[in-house]
Design an enzyme around this catalytic site. Sequence first.
Site, PDB file in Angstrom:
ATOM      1  N   HIS A  16     -14.018  34.928 -56.390  1.00  0.00           N
ATOM      2  CA  HIS A  16     -13.099  34.790 -55.247  1.00  0.00           C
ATOM      3  C   HIS A  16     -11.656  34.672 -55.739  1.00  0.00           C
ATOM      4  O   HIS A  16     -10.748  35.293 -55.190  1.00  0.00           O
ATOM      5  CB  HIS A  16     -13.419  33.532 -54.430  1.00  0.00           C
ATOM      6  N   LYS A  40     -25.042  29.259 -41.703  1.00  0.00           N
ATOM      7  CA  LYS A  40     -25.433  29.427 -43.116  1.00  0.00           C
ATOM      8  C   LYS A  40     -25.817  28.103 -43.770  1.00  0.00           C
ATOM      9  O   LYS A  40     -26.202  28.096 -44.932  1.00  0.00           O
ATOM     10  CB  LYS A  40     -24.264  30.042 -43.889  1.00  0.00           C
ATOM     11  N   ARG A  90     -19.250  43.750 -54.053  1.00  0.00           N
ATOM     12  CA  ARG A  90     -19.745  43.599 -55.420  1.00  0.00           C
ATOM     13  C   ARG A  90     -20.723  44.681 -55.819  1.00  0.00           C
ATOM     14  O   ARG A  90     -20.681  45.208 -56.905  1.00  0.00           O
ATOM     15  CB  ARG A  90     -20.434  42.234 -55.576  1.00  0.00           C
ATOM     16  N   SER A 128     -21.769  32.709 -54.872  1.00  0.00           N
ATOM     17  CA  SER A 128     -21.868  31.273 -54.587  1.00  0.00           C
ATOM     18  C   SER A 128     -23.335  30.854 -54.567  1.00  0.00           C
ATOM     19  O   SER A 128     -23.692  29.770 -55.021  1.00  0.00           O
ATOM     20  CB  SER A 128     -21.232  30.955 -53.234  1.00  0.00           C
TER      21      SER A 128
HETATM   22  P1  ADP Z   1     -19.456  35.367 -46.892  1.00  0.00           P
HETATM   23  O1  ADP Z   1     -20.332  34.253 -46.407  1.00  0.00           O
HETATM   24  O2  ADP Z   1     -18.383  35.750 -45.943  1.00  0.00           O
HETATM   25  O3  ADP Z   1     -20.181  36.538 -47.481  1.00  0.00           O
HETATM   26  P2  ADP Z   1     -18.564  34.481 -49.503  1.00  0.00           P
HETATM   27  O4  ADP Z   1     -17.853  33.206 -49.684  1.00  0.00           O
HETATM   28  O5  ADP Z   1     -19.903  34.618 -50.171  1.00  0.00           O
HETATM   29  O6  ADP Z   1     -18.601  34.671 -47.995  1.00  0.00           O
HETATM   30  O7  ADP Z   1     -17.640  35.676 -49.980  1.00  0.00           O
HETATM   31  C1  ADP Z   1     -16.397  35.927 -49.389  1.00  0.00           C
HETATM   32  C2  ADP Z   1     -15.937  37.306 -49.796  1.00  0.00           C
HETATM   33  O8  ADP Z   1     -15.729  37.327 -51.199  1.00  0.00           O
HETATM   34  C3  ADP Z   1     -16.947  38.412 -49.512  1.00  0.00           C
HETATM   35  O9  ADP Z   1     -16.225  39.567 -49.147  1.00  0.00           O
HETATM   36  C4  ADP Z   1     -17.628  38.630 -50.831  1.00  0.00           C
HETATM   37  O10 ADP Z   1     -18.110  39.947 -50.967  1.00  0.00           O
HETATM   38  C5  ADP Z   1     -16.487  38.362 -51.785  1.00  0.00           C
HETATM   39  N1  ADP Z   1     -16.971  37.907 -53.086  1.00  0.00           N
HETATM   40  C6  ADP Z   1     -17.873  36.944 -53.344  1.00  0.00           C
HETATM   41  N2  ADP Z   1     -18.094  36.820 -54.676  1.00  0.00           N
HETATM   42  C7  ADP Z   1     -17.312  37.761 -55.267  1.00  0.00           C
HETATM   43  C8  ADP Z   1     -17.117  38.187 -56.626  1.00  0.00           C
HETATM   44  N3  ADP Z   1     -17.795  37.643 -57.616  1.00  0.00           N
HETATM   45  N4  ADP Z   1     -16.237  39.171 -56.856  1.00  0.00           N
HETATM   46  C9  ADP Z   1     -15.597  39.749 -55.820  1.00  0.00           C
HETATM   47  N5  ADP Z   1     -15.739  39.432 -54.525  1.00  0.00           N
HETATM   48  C10 ADP Z   1     -16.588  38.455 -54.252  1.00  0.00           C
END
Ligand code: ADP
Length: 163
Positions: A16, A40, A90, A128
């Site tokens: 992130h 979630k 990703r 995450s």
């Molecule tokens: P959500 O519940 O909205 O999917 P996340 O917190 O898991 O939320 O992710 C938020 C955004 O960040 C999403 O667009 C996700 O694809 C992106 N993201 C998560 N991990 C990574 C990573 N390792 N590299 C790039 N983008 C990421």
Amino acid sequence: MRAIYPGTFDPVTYGHLDIIKRSSAIFDELIVAVAANEMKRPFFSLEERVELLRKSFLLPMSGVEICSFHELLIDFARKKKAKVVLRGLRAVSDFEFEFQMALMNKKMNPDIETFFMMPDETFSYLSSKGIKEIISLGGNISAFVPAVVEEAFKKKYDAIPPQ
Ligand code: ADP
């Protein structure tokens, strides 16, 4: 141009932070928006997730605002006058869900565009969910998240040890 980067951030990872760093160099203003996302069942509370994001930056990032939201993303984006929604893509597995979300959002508010960014290859495997799995099994997450996140897990697990 003002962009909004929404997510659950449960918890924030280096993946992130990489997206935030790279996109804030492109957009004049970036709003990092932490979704309440009760469905979630997040591990960290909304306040904790916001706090962890804030503390992940050693220095304040100019042009970056961190906040939370409870409403529909498009309504929040409209309220914040953001024209672009930013998401990370990703792997192929992310595509289907992101494709649906982007098109649903477009249908509800055609003025808002969704932009996708590829992760840095170093972080492309990071999620995450993966972090929570590793820590629940006693693994080391220091290569994947800032120290504040590791400490926050420790604090929680000291109160209630993992089953
Ligand atoms: P959500 O519940 O909205 O999917 P996340 O917190 O898991 O939320 O992710 C938020 C955004 O960040 C999403 O667009 C996700 O694809 C992106 N993201 C998560 N991990 C990574 C990573 N390792 N590299 C790039 N983008 C990421």
